[in-house]
Enzyme design. Structure first.
Site: not given
Length: 305
Positions: A52, A215-216, A220-221
């Protein structure tokens, strides 16, 4: 905030984890305000990864929280390793060096939880086991888990790794919920019946592995958020209807949908917005009815047989 037990550990963790992936996208003052808001809300579980911001997010976090022994005692730190540029690496050497880098950047002597990031196709589980043993013996990591792994991948690790796998971080949101909806499409001939994950939801429940949805709010991605998105009119109408009933935001209801599932999940936030973080935390106080939960699911386009 409400807490749950993490996996098979005796560690009580907040039901909402604070994701720090975007901490390098805001200035120091905003980062400090964000972390302090999390602490004030009882959101003391912070999720990191060595990739990150190329490590900057961990450095920024340690700086703005003013890491010290007294501060460290009040928080729970989780980080992940295993992703390299253009490859994945679960070798003993890489895991050990990654953890040393993580600890240095976070200015701490230990991690509460270390997760193996995206699965390494070249994994040699004996090396993972050796790395975990050394990290545990040296007191650098207290608990271990995985991210984005199937039941068979976890079983392969468990053949050699003696430490319990306490968490599995998986992409999951209302619009990316096939691991849930496949459960009511058994033996059906529609697309939702396709097994894309090896039954990971039930596997984690059976083996007391805490699922940490990432990613709640994404569809999609990383295509965007579904909240207030004109692509999802029925879903947003239903979420807004329920939000009005509880006098909370749509963010709270979307997060509450995940928390309502009996698997006792621990969603990981991704926002750097202070108000949205508060709205996420507020979800720990909401308990959707069965009718509301299924109403959101069908509004998202999932068909009940």
């Amino acid at each position: 905030m409400r807490t749950i037990k993490l996996g098979t550990t005796d560690l009580d963790v907040p039901v909402v984890a604070v994701g720090c992936m975007r901490l390098d996208t805001i200035d120091r003052a905003d980062a400090q305000a964000f972390v302090q808001t999390a602490l004030d809300q009882g959101a003391t579980f912070f999720d990191h990864a060595d990739i990150y911001g190329g490590g900057k997010c961990e450095e920024i976090f340690a700086d703005v929280i003013e890491m010290s022994s007294s501060v460290r005692e009040k928080i729970i730190l989780q980080s992940k390793c295993g992703i390299r540029k253009d490859s994945f690496d679960f070798s003993k050497e890489h895991i050990l060096s990654s953890v040393d880098g993580i600890l240095k950047r976070l200015k701490t002597d230990y991690l509460d939880i270390l997760l193996l990031h995206r699965p390494d196709a070249l994994v040699e589980p004996e090396e993972v086991a050796a790395a975990f043993d050394q990290l545990e013996q040296e007191g650098k990591v207290r608990h271990f888990g995985v991210s984005n792994q199937t039941p068979r991948q976890i079983e392969l690790l468990k053949k050699f790794v003696k430490q319990p796998v306490v968490a599995n971080q998986l992409q999951l949101s209302i619009t990316n919920a096939s691991m849930i909806t496949r459960g009511w499409n058994v033996n059906m001939e529609n697309a939702e019946a396709v097994d894309r994950d090896g039954g990971i939801l039930d596997y984690c429940r059976l083996h007391d592995i805490t699922i940490q949805p990432w990613s709640p709010f994404q569809f999609g991605f990383f295509e965007g958020v579904f909240l207030d998105n004109p692509k999802f009119p029925e879903l947003n109408a239903k979420i807004d209807e329920i939000a009005a009933k509880y006098n909370v935001s749509n963010t709270t209801i979307a997060m509450g949908w995940l928390l309502r599932h009996p698997a006792k999940m621990q969603p990981v936030t991704g926002t750097m917005n202070v108000q949205r973080l508060k709205d996420c935390v507020k979800a720990s106080e909401i308990n959707l009815t069965r009718e509301e939960w299924y109403g959101v699911a069908t509004a998202a386009g999932y068909v009940l047989p």
